[in-house]
Design a protein around this motif. Structure first.
Motif, PDB file in Angstrom:
ATOM      1  N   HIS A  61      -5.597  30.680   8.520  1.00 48.46           N
ATOM      2  CA  HIS A  61      -4.551  31.116   8.431  1.00 48.46           C
ATOM      3  C   HIS A  61      -3.699  29.989   7.552  1.00 48.46           C
ATOM      4  O   HIS A  61      -3.050  30.337   6.571  1.00 48.46           O
ATOM      5  CB  HIS A  61      -3.707  31.166   9.560  1.00 48.46           C
ATOM      6  CG  HIS A  61      -2.165  31.669   9.698  1.00 48.46           C
ATOM      7  ND1 HIS A  61      -1.907  32.673   8.498  1.00 48.46           N
ATOM      8  CD2 HIS A  61      -1.140  31.492  10.137  1.00 48.46           C
ATOM      9  CE1 HIS A  61      -0.571  32.796   8.967  1.00 48.46           C
ATOM     10  NE2 HIS A  61      -0.083  32.163   9.619  1.00 48.46           N
ATOM     11  N   LYS A  62      -4.077  28.745   8.002  1.00 51.10           N
ATOM     12  CA  LYS A  62      -3.430  27.538   6.948  1.00 51.10           C
ATOM     13  C   LYS A  62      -3.902  27.828   5.839  1.00 51.10           C
ATOM     14  O   LYS A  62      -2.856  27.372   4.822  1.00 51.10           O
ATOM     15  CB  LYS A  62      -3.629  26.343   8.091  1.00 51.10           C
ATOM     16  CG  LYS A  62      -2.864  25.137   7.302  1.00 51.10           C
ATOM     17  CD  LYS A  62      -3.148  24.027   8.188  1.00 51.10           C
ATOM     18  CE  LYS A  62      -2.576  22.713   7.703  1.00 51.10           C
ATOM     19  NZ  LYS A  62      -2.899  21.287   8.188  1.00 51.10           N
ATOM     20  N   ILE A  63      -4.984  27.968   5.450  1.00 52.95           N
ATOM     21  CA  ILE A  63      -5.486  27.727   4.177  1.00 52.95           C
ATOM     22  C   ILE A  63      -5.594  29.016   3.337  1.00 52.95           C
ATOM     23  O   ILE A  63      -5.094  28.909   2.021  1.00 52.95           O
ATOM     24  CB  ILE A  63      -7.085  27.081   4.314  1.00 52.95           C
ATOM     25  CG1 ILE A  63      -7.396  25.888   4.996  1.00 52.95           C
ATOM     26  CG2 ILE A  63      -7.712  27.056   2.873  1.00 52.95           C
ATOM     27  CD1 ILE A  63      -6.262  24.591   4.337  1.00 52.95           C
ATOM     28  N   GLY A  81      -4.300  32.362   4.624  1.00 56.09           N
ATOM     29  CA  GLY A  81      -3.161  33.231   5.080  1.00 56.09           C
ATOM     30  C   GLY A  81      -3.645  34.473   5.471  1.00 56.09           C
ATOM     31  O   GLY A  81      -4.842  34.990   5.262  1.00 56.09           O
ATOM     32  N   PHE A 107      -5.883  32.050  -2.023  1.00 59.06           N
ATOM     33  CA  PHE A 107      -5.299  31.089  -1.223  1.00 59.06           C
ATOM     34  C   PHE A 107      -3.847  31.422  -1.054  1.00 59.06           C
ATOM     35  O   PHE A 107      -3.138  31.142   0.119  1.00 59.06           O
ATOM     36  CB  PHE A 107      -5.349  29.688  -1.818  1.00 59.06           C
ATOM     37  CG  PHE A 107      -6.772  29.011  -1.766  1.00 59.06           C
ATOM     38  CD1 PHE A 107      -7.207  28.599  -0.552  1.00 59.06           C
ATOM     39  CD2 PHE A 107      -7.404  29.009  -2.598  1.00 59.06           C
ATOM     40  CE1 PHE A 107      -8.560  27.938  -0.657  1.00 59.06           C
ATOM     41  CE2 PHE A 107      -8.683  28.572  -2.876  1.00 59.06           C
ATOM     42  CZ  PHE A 107      -9.332  27.822  -1.805  1.00 59.06           C
ATOM     43  N   SER A 143       1.964  29.904  -1.997  1.00 58.55           N
ATOM     44  CA  SER A 143       2.725  28.940  -1.088  1.00 58.55           C
ATOM     45  C   SER A 143       1.543  28.206  -0.314  1.00 58.55           C
ATOM     46  O   SER A 143       1.827  26.840  -0.373  1.00 58.55           O
ATOM     47  CB  SER A 143       3.203  29.862  -0.019  1.00 58.55           C
ATOM     48  OG  SER A 143       3.578  29.074   1.328  1.00 58.55           O
ATOM     49  N   ASN A 144       0.253  28.419  -0.037  1.00 56.48           N
ATOM     50  CA  ASN A 144      -0.810  27.476   0.554  1.00 56.48           C
ATOM     51  C   ASN A 144      -0.927  26.398  -0.461  1.00 56.48           C
ATOM     52  O   ASN A 144      -1.250  25.170  -0.068  1.00 56.48           O
ATOM     53  CB  ASN A 144      -1.894  28.091   0.875  1.00 56.48           C
ATOM     54  CG  ASN A 144      -1.335  29.196   2.374  1.00 56.48           C
ATOM     55  OD1 ASN A 144      -0.523  28.768   3.041  1.00 56.48           O
ATOM     56  ND2 ASN A 144      -2.321  29.999   2.746  1.00 56.48           N
ATOM     57  N   LYS A 147       1.570  24.074  -0.716  1.00 52.63           N
ATOM     58  CA  LYS A 147       1.540  22.904   0.487  1.00 52.63           C
ATOM     59  C   LYS A 147       0.368  21.886   0.283  1.00 52.63           C
ATOM     60  O   LYS A 147       0.803  20.786   0.713  1.00 52.63           O
ATOM     61  CB  LYS A 147       1.701  23.936   1.610  1.00 52.63           C
ATOM     62  CG  LYS A 147       2.784  24.194   2.136  1.00 52.63           C
ATOM     63  CD  LYS A 147       2.532  25.047   3.310  1.00 52.63           C
ATOM     64  CE  LYS A 147       3.289  26.256   3.789  1.00 52.63           C
ATOM     65  NZ  LYS A 147       2.905  27.325   4.598  1.00 52.63           N
TER      66      LYS A 147
END
Lengths: 114, 114
Positions: free
Chosen positions: A39-41, A43, B42, B45-46, B49
């Motif tokens: 999710h962090k990388i 989404g 990705f 937004s990711n 970040k």
């Protein structure tokens, strides 16, 4: 109808987990870290889209590979799993050179014997 | 103030491209495909970040590696660049085995000579 227990994705996204949840089979509730990383990388939306485009029998492998990529990028935010590719290429080159040299030595001994 | 020409990311996202746009140096307007690929895999937004967390001198390499990962996943939606890792591991294993065998043959000839 929804699952009695939500999958890690639906739990993290604070939503109802439908019976046909595309993420549930690959992101079980007992491994929240696995979903958290992808999710962090990538989404959640991108992961769902990628899985949806694949035949069902290929989705587990895709989820595993994306988990691996995500974990690699969290551990190494510059190179991610591309560092592993680079290291393996380097290692392969060294081994190939050593093989060529050893084969040359062996060819030399064969020639000497005849 | 904004750039006279927007970067590929801001153009794609239909927004103003600020002078300090984090994506502009790595996603120039003349290569819209490069941004399109990382955005698809990705998400803008990711990527922002991840780049923001890195020192400036490491961002270009990170953008290159993410572009490579994204292109690999678009071409191979199941394995992505993990297929390359797997192929290299296989190739390395074969080469290492061949090296061990060649070294053993060489050792045999050395022993015979003495």
């Amino acid at each position: 109808m929804s699952h009695s227990t939500r999958c890690a994705a639906c739990k993290s996204l604070r939503r109802r987990c439908p019976r046909d949840c595309i993420l549930a089979p690959y992101f079980p509730s007992n491994d929240p870290q696995r979903f958290s990383s992808v999710h962090k990388i990538f989404g959640a939306s991108n992961i769902s889209k990628i899985l949806q485009q694949l035949p069902v029998q290929e989705r587990a492998k895709a989820a595993d590979c994306m988990s691996f990529e995500a974990t690699s990028r969290i551990q190494d935010p510059v190179y991610g799993c591309v560092r592993i590719i680079s290291q393996l290429q380097q290692q392969l080159l060294i081994t190939q050179r050593e093989l060529v040299m050893t084969q040359a030595q062996l060819a030399f001994y064969y020639a000497q014997q005849q």
